[in-house]
Motif scaffolding. Sequence first.
Motif, short mmCIF file in Angstrom:
data_model
loop_
_atom_site.label_atom_id
_atom_site.label_comp_id
_atom_site.label_asym_id
_atom_site.label_seq_id
_atom_site.Cartn_x
_atom_site.Cartn_y
_atom_site.Cartn_z
N UNK A 154 1.21 28.23 33.97
CA UNK A 154 0.01 27.42 33.76
C UNK A 154 -0.02 26.86 32.34
N UNK A 155 0.31 27.71 31.37
CA UNK A 155 0.30 27.24 29.98
C UNK A 155 1.37 26.18 29.75
N UNK A 156 2.52 26.35 30.36
CA UNK A 156 3.60 25.36 30.22
C UNK A 156 3.20 24.03 30.85
N UNK A 157 2.50 24.10 31.98
CA UNK A 157 2.03 22.87 32.61
C UNK A 157 1.01 22.17 31.71
N UNK A 158 0.11 22.94 31.13
CA UNK A 158 -0.87 22.36 30.20
C UNK A 158 -0.17 21.71 29.03
N UNK A 159 0.85 22.35 28.50
CA UNK A 159 1.63 21.77 27.40
C UNK A 159 2.26 20.44 27.81
N UNK A 160 2.72 20.36 29.05
CA UNK A 160 3.36 19.12 29.50
C UNK A 160 2.38 17.95 29.51
N UNK A 161 1.10 18.23 29.78
CA UNK A 161 0.10 17.16 29.76
C UNK A 161 -0.15 16.69 28.33
N UNK A 185 -4.64 26.31 21.27
CA UNK A 185 -5.28 27.14 22.28
C UNK A 185 -4.26 27.58 23.33
N UNK A 186 -3.41 26.64 23.74
CA UNK A 186 -2.36 26.96 24.71
C UNK A 186 -1.40 27.98 24.12
N UNK A 187 -1.01 27.79 22.88
CA UNK A 187 -0.11 28.74 22.22
C UNK A 187 -0.75 30.12 22.13
N UNK A 188 -2.04 30.16 21.84
CA UNK A 188 -2.76 31.43 21.77
C UNK A 188 -2.75 32.12 23.13
N UNK A 189 -2.89 31.32 24.18
CA UNK A 189 -2.82 31.88 25.52
C UNK A 189 -1.47 32.50 25.80
N UNK A 190 -0.42 31.84 25.36
CA UNK A 190 0.93 32.38 25.54
C UNK A 190 1.11 33.70 24.79
N UNK A 191 0.55 33.79 23.60
CA UNK A 191 0.61 35.04 22.83
C UNK A 191 -0.10 36.16 23.59
N UNK A 192 -1.24 35.83 24.21
CA UNK A 192 -2.04 36.85 24.89
C UNK A 192 -1.33 37.44 26.10
N UNK A 193 -0.36 36.73 26.66
CA UNK A 193 0.39 37.25 27.80
C UNK A 193 1.18 38.50 27.40
N UNK A 194 1.74 38.47 26.20
CA UNK A 194 2.54 39.61 25.72
C UNK A 194 2.47 39.66 24.19
N UNK A 195 1.31 40.09 23.66
CA UNK A 195 1.15 40.07 22.20
C UNK A 195 2.14 40.95 21.47
N UNK A 196 2.58 42.03 22.10
CA UNK A 196 3.51 42.94 21.44
C UNK A 196 4.83 42.28 21.07
N UNK A 253 -7.73 28.09 33.21
CA UNK A 253 -7.40 28.75 34.47
C UNK A 253 -6.36 29.84 34.23
N UNK A 254 -5.41 29.55 33.37
CA UNK A 254 -4.39 30.54 33.03
C UNK A 254 -4.99 31.76 32.34
N UNK A 267 -6.86 21.15 29.42
CA UNK A 267 -7.86 22.18 29.12
C UNK A 267 -8.16 23.03 30.35
N UNK A 268 -8.36 22.38 31.49
CA UNK A 268 -8.67 23.10 32.73
C UNK A 268 -7.52 24.05 33.08
N UNK A 269 -6.28 23.57 32.95
CA UNK A 269 -5.15 24.41 33.30
C UNK A 269 -4.99 25.57 32.32
N UNK A 270 -5.29 25.33 31.07
CA UNK A 270 -5.24 26.41 30.07
C UNK A 270 -6.26 27.49 30.38
#
Length: 212
Positions: free
Chosen positions: A85-92, A112-123, A74-75, A69-72
């Motif tokens: 950061x999101x990939x590290x959170x996924x590994x945990x 939540x992590x997946x949503x963060x990944x989408x937010x990096x490049x939603x297009x 922070x990302x 959660x903290x790593x997510x």
Amino acid sequence: MKNLTLILVLAFMSSLTALASEYEEAMKAQIQKMNNISSDAEAQDVKNGFLRIAQANMSEWLPMYYAALVQTEAGLRFDVDKDAYFEEAQSYLKILQDAGASNSEITALEGYIMMGMVSVDPGSRGQSMSGPTMETFGKAIGQDRSNPRAVYLMAQMERGIAQFFGQGTEKACGMFKMSLDLFEKEKEKIDENYLLPSWGYEQAKQMYESCN
């Protein structure tokens, strides 16, 4: 002989109680630090603290959960390599899942992590990842319909999708209200076990207020 056995049993039980108390105190301290993070450096320090607790308490799922959660967050919050950061959170979370841990909180955090990944490049990511992300939140709700974080996060994803396509956010706003009701009902459970996840209320409240 019976007295010796009783003494040994009592000593063993006392040591278990002491270990449990140490775990709870360490977790309480880290959660307090987590709630006051203001920089990535602080986030990494808190994350590492949870990882140390996890290593010493392999049967507990919460320390690794909070590290993820903290790593997510922070990302999401800081100027960092967000995908890393999101990939590290996924590994945990994968460590927990490989160990057989499965519950609504873990699944909601996965979404939540997946949503963060989408937010990096939603297009470029929205089309391929939005569906699986919503399905993950749906799974979390199915595991525990009283989990306010699962509902709040799904509402946030729903709102983002609606805004991206220029659609109304009425459905998302209704879900934010539902999550707030669930947060209120959750308070008693959190009072009984203060180590359980309780985050998300203020964010959900802000999202709901932005609907009005």
